[in-house]
Write a protein that holds these residues in place. Sequence first.
Motif, PDB file in Angstrom:
ATOM      1  N   SER A   1       0.612  -1.127   0.103  1.00  0.00           N
ATOM      2  CA  SER A   1      -0.205  -0.171   0.067  1.00  0.00           C
ATOM      3  C   SER A   1       0.957   1.172  -0.352  1.00  0.00           C
ATOM      4  O   SER A   1       2.301   1.308   0.388  1.00  0.00           O
ATOM      5  N   LEU A   2      -0.156   2.226  -1.346  1.00  0.00           N
ATOM      6  CA  LEU A   2       1.389   3.467  -1.016  1.00  0.00           C
ATOM      7  C   LEU A   2       0.123   4.437  -1.017  1.00  0.00           C
ATOM      8  O   LEU A   2      -1.203   4.129  -0.995  1.00  0.00           O
ATOM      9  N   ARG A   3       0.327   5.527   0.650  1.00  0.00           N
ATOM     10  CA  ARG A   3      -0.125   6.707   0.619  1.00  0.00           C
ATOM     11  C   ARG A   3       0.412   7.576   0.795  1.00  0.00           C
ATOM     12  O   ARG A   3       0.851   8.076   1.402  1.00  0.00           O
ATOM     13  N   ASP A   4      -0.073   8.658  -0.327  1.00  0.00           N
ATOM     14  CA  ASP A   4       0.664   9.977  -0.285  1.00  0.00           C
ATOM     15  C   ASP A   4       1.652  10.329  -1.041  1.00  0.00           C
ATOM     16  O   ASP A   4       2.587  10.925  -0.091  1.00  0.00           O
ATOM     17  N   VAL A   5       2.356   9.193  -1.062  1.00  0.00           N
ATOM     18  CA  VAL A   5       4.017   9.178  -1.489  1.00  0.00           C
ATOM     19  C   VAL A   5       4.148  10.391  -2.330  1.00  0.00           C
ATOM     20  O   VAL A   5       3.656  10.607  -3.205  1.00  0.00           O
ATOM     21  N   LYS A   6       5.322  10.972  -2.014  1.00  0.00           N
ATOM     22  CA  LYS A   6       5.925  11.866  -2.653  1.00  0.00           C
ATOM     23  C   LYS A   6       7.603  11.451  -2.997  1.00  0.00           C
ATOM     24  O   LYS A   6       7.916  10.914  -1.850  1.00  0.00           O
ATOM     25  N   LYS A   7       8.440  12.158  -4.049  1.00  0.00           N
ATOM     26  CA  LYS A   7       9.172  11.854  -4.203  1.00  0.00           C
ATOM     27  C   LYS A   7       9.605  12.790  -5.398  1.00  0.00           C
ATOM     28  O   LYS A   7       9.062  12.903  -6.546  1.00  0.00           O
ATOM     29  N   SER A   8      10.690  13.379  -5.450  1.00  0.00           N
ATOM     30  CA  SER A   8      11.704  14.061  -6.464  1.00  0.00           C
ATOM     31  C   SER A   8      12.903  13.684  -6.801  1.00  0.00           C
ATOM     32  O   SER A   8      13.573  13.258  -6.093  1.00  0.00           O
ATOM     33  N   PHE A   9      13.380  13.548  -8.209  1.00  0.00           N
ATOM     34  CA  PHE A   9      14.528  13.840  -8.136  1.00  0.00           C
ATOM     35  C   PHE A   9      15.158  15.563  -8.632  1.00  0.00           C
ATOM     36  O   PHE A   9      14.919  15.528  -9.669  1.00  0.00           O
TER      37      PHE A   9
ATOM     38  N   ASP B   1      10.553  11.027  -0.432  1.00  0.00           N
ATOM     39  CA  ASP B   1      11.060  12.029   0.394  1.00  0.00           C
ATOM     40  C   ASP B   1       9.301  12.278   1.068  1.00  0.00           C
ATOM     41  O   ASP B   1       9.277  13.123   2.309  1.00  0.00           O
ATOM     42  N   GLY B   2       7.938  11.604   0.603  1.00  0.00           N
ATOM     43  CA  GLY B   2       6.855  11.852   2.086  1.00  0.00           C
ATOM     44  C   GLY B   2       5.879  10.750   1.929  1.00  0.00           C
ATOM     45  O   GLY B   2       6.024   9.944   0.586  1.00  0.00           O
ATOM     46  N   GLY B   3       5.374  10.864   2.563  1.00  0.00           N
ATOM     47  CA  GLY B   3       4.128   9.443   1.900  1.00  0.00           C
ATOM     48  C   GLY B   3       4.692   8.123   3.413  1.00  0.00           C
ATOM     49  O   GLY B   3       5.872   8.030   3.519  1.00  0.00           O
ATOM     50  N   GLU B   4       3.098   7.327   3.000  1.00  0.00           N
ATOM     51  CA  GLU B   4       3.648   5.573   3.852  1.00  0.00           C
ATOM     52  C   GLU B   4       3.426   4.966   2.667  1.00  0.00           C
ATOM     53  O   GLU B   4       2.830   4.855   1.589  1.00  0.00           O
ATOM     54  N   ILE B   5       4.497   3.484   3.008  1.00  0.00           N
ATOM     55  CA  ILE B   5       4.528   2.287   1.507  1.00  0.00           C
ATOM     56  C   ILE B   5       4.964   1.223   3.251  1.00  0.00           C
ATOM     57  O   ILE B   5       6.007   0.804   3.685  1.00  0.00           O
ATOM     58  N   VAL B   6       4.065  -0.116   2.816  1.00  0.00           N
ATOM     59  CA  VAL B   6       3.321  -0.964   3.611  1.00  0.00           C
ATOM     60  C   VAL B   6       4.265  -1.761   1.952  1.00  0.00           C
ATOM     61  O   VAL B   6       2.413  -1.629   1.382  1.00  0.00           O
ATOM     62  N   VAL B   7       4.623  -2.549   2.752  1.00  0.00           N
ATOM     63  CA  VAL B   7       5.352  -3.921   2.481  1.00  0.00           C
ATOM     64  C   VAL B   7       4.861  -5.499   2.724  1.00  0.00           C
ATOM     65  O   VAL B   7       6.093  -5.093   3.412  1.00  0.00           O
TER      66      VAL B   7
ATOM     67  N   ASP C   1       3.678  12.837  -7.107  1.00  0.00           N
ATOM     68  CA  ASP C   1       2.862  13.831  -6.326  1.00  0.00           C
ATOM     69  C   ASP C   1       1.818  12.866  -5.169  1.00  0.00           C
ATOM     70  O   ASP C   1       0.393  13.364  -6.178  1.00  0.00           O
ATOM     71  N   GLY C   2       1.965  12.355  -4.357  1.00  0.00           N
ATOM     72  CA  GLY C   2       0.384  12.163  -3.568  1.00  0.00           C
ATOM     73  C   GLY C   2       0.741  11.165  -4.179  1.00  0.00           C
ATOM     74  O   GLY C   2      -1.208  11.400  -4.587  1.00  0.00           O
ATOM     75  N   VAL C   3       2.162  10.029  -4.590  1.00  0.00           N
ATOM     76  CA  VAL C   3       0.315   8.346  -5.347  1.00  0.00           C
ATOM     77  C   VAL C   3      -0.121   7.580  -4.035  1.00  0.00           C
ATOM     78  O   VAL C   3       0.951   7.462  -3.140  1.00  0.00           O
ATOM     79  N   SER C   4      -1.218   7.083  -4.417  1.00  0.00           N
ATOM     80  CA  SER C   4      -1.520   6.413  -2.871  1.00  0.00           C
ATOM     81  C   SER C   4      -2.175   4.822  -4.367  1.00  0.00           C
ATOM     82  O   SER C   4      -3.376   5.055  -5.799  1.00  0.00           O
ATOM     83  N   PHE C   5      -1.834   3.665  -3.742  1.00  0.00           N
ATOM     84  CA  PHE C   5      -2.359   2.532  -4.046  1.00  0.00           C
ATOM     85  C   PHE C   5      -2.641   1.691  -3.191  1.00  0.00           C
ATOM     86  O   PHE C   5      -1.590   1.614  -2.169  1.00  0.00           O
ATOM     87  N   ALA C   6      -3.013   0.793  -3.370  1.00  0.00           N
ATOM     88  CA  ALA C   6      -2.965  -0.735  -2.388  1.00  0.00           C
ATOM     89  C   ALA C   6      -3.630  -1.612  -3.272  1.00  0.00           C
ATOM     90  O   ALA C   6      -4.331  -1.660  -4.551  1.00  0.00           O
TER      91      ALA C   6
END
Lengths: 227, 252
Positions: free
Chosen positions: B13-21, B64-70, B28-33
């Motif tokens: 599950s991804l919740r509000d994942v942020k990542k920049s290079f 950079d932000g958000g939550e990932i649970v695997v 930009d705030g990716v969520s899915f499960a």
Amino acid sequence: MSLQLDFPAVLERWPSFVAGAVLTLELAAFATVLGALLGTLAAVGRGAHNALIAGACKAYVETIRNTPLLVQIFLVYFGLASLGLKFSAFTVAVAALTINVGAYTAEIMRAGFEAIPRGQIEAAEGLALSRLQIYWHIILLPAIEKVYPALTSQFVLLMLASSVCSQISAEELTAVANYIQSDTYRAFETYIIVAVLYVILSLVMRAGFWGLGLVLFPRRRRLGTPL
Amino acid sequence: MQQIPAASEPIVSLRDVKKSFGSLLVLDGVSFAVQRGEVLALIGRSGSGKSTALRCIDRFEKVDGGEIVVCGHRVDRPDVNLRALRQDVGIVFQSYNLFPHLTIEQNITLAPCAVKGVATAQAKDLARKVLAQVGLEEKLHAYPEQLSGGQQQRAAIARSLAMQPKVMLFDEVTSALDPELTAEVLKVIEQLAADGMTMVMVTHEMGFAKGIADRIVFMHRGKVHETGPASILTSPTTPELTQFVGTGNLKS
Ligand SMILES: Nc1ncnc2c1ncn2[C@@H]1O[C@H](COP(=O)(O)OP(=O)(O)O)[C@@H](O)[C@H]1O
Ligand SMILES: [Mg+2]
């Protein structure tokens, strides 16, 4: 003007030549094994995250690559002596040659490491291999395989360059020759024989490395791709 | 005592994942499960952030932000046990990345032996089993360079399977292959799906995604722009997805 060669006068000293050739081969063997280890560590060290380690390895490699071997040998020889340490000429020669070939090995191995595609390492990381396991299984052996011809040429060059160890009276082939020619006044004949012996030693080393390559790189053996 | 996750708890599950290079905001705030046994297809234009999202799941990129649970691992945390995470997750790349100096058998047995301490004889049995799964039993002792691209990719899938992962990630695994070889790889993935493997796959094969995906995530400019069952590919609601599936992406 006539050229008169008298080989028998020189060849009767053959036991000395053989002893010198054997010592040269021993010098080369020790320095190759130790230098390969030192060089590989230095190559790994140059890629370290720790700037101090990386810097030290770089300084070592650059210093050695930009100074003459004879000067390095004298530095080790007189350096150890001024510390009050007493070693045999053979030990000093092995140490100096190891330090020398280690630097060249480091440069060659670094090129080998850099030739490993990033994807290989990611695939290994994805399989949960540890850093050490990745270095061992995925980086080191393929890197050596890639640079094997360059490495082995360097080790043969080292054997030839070991002739300058005659300067610190290590009893290797060239030192033996110097002695025989001053004793027999047959310098040209002596150095012709020595040159032939160096050629034979080179061929022996190349044959040895070829055989080692077959053992180390089974893929080459199986697919018949030459190194 | 080990915590047994509730049956409904997602594998990924991804919740509000942020990542920049650098200054480029890629996620930009990716969520899915992804639920157990589910097949999720990540689609979208090139550069929309699909690979980055996938790589974040296996922590090849730090978020950079958000939550990932695997599989219970908090992947977004700095103290995540990487090697434990990667034993639960299998990842297959576009460029196969088989180890060229090892036979197919050695490619497959390396990780089970080195990581899990599986005995050599058992690992060899395992290699035979997973190679049979991808239809390559006869290539056990071949070297990667002796295989076609499609065979190499199937061997790479087998290598991942040998670690018995709980979820498999595929990043455009057929993009380097011509159509015939693509078909043989897709067949293997299809079989995996039928066997109940949980999968996240980035793909440009829309026909294939439509056939096996339980859910589609359409990414656009680093965001999940539209998501739903495979039927959204035939009746998209956003103009972006309409355009995406309309530009010849939806073949076969
Ligand atoms: N390691 C990286 N460093 C810098 N930019 C990157 C890196 N990886 C990806 N990007 C950029 O992030 C964007 C999204 O890339 P990616 O996730 O690979 O997209 P996709 O897989 O959807 O084509 C692209 O603009 C790409 O150039
Ligand atoms: Mg991509």
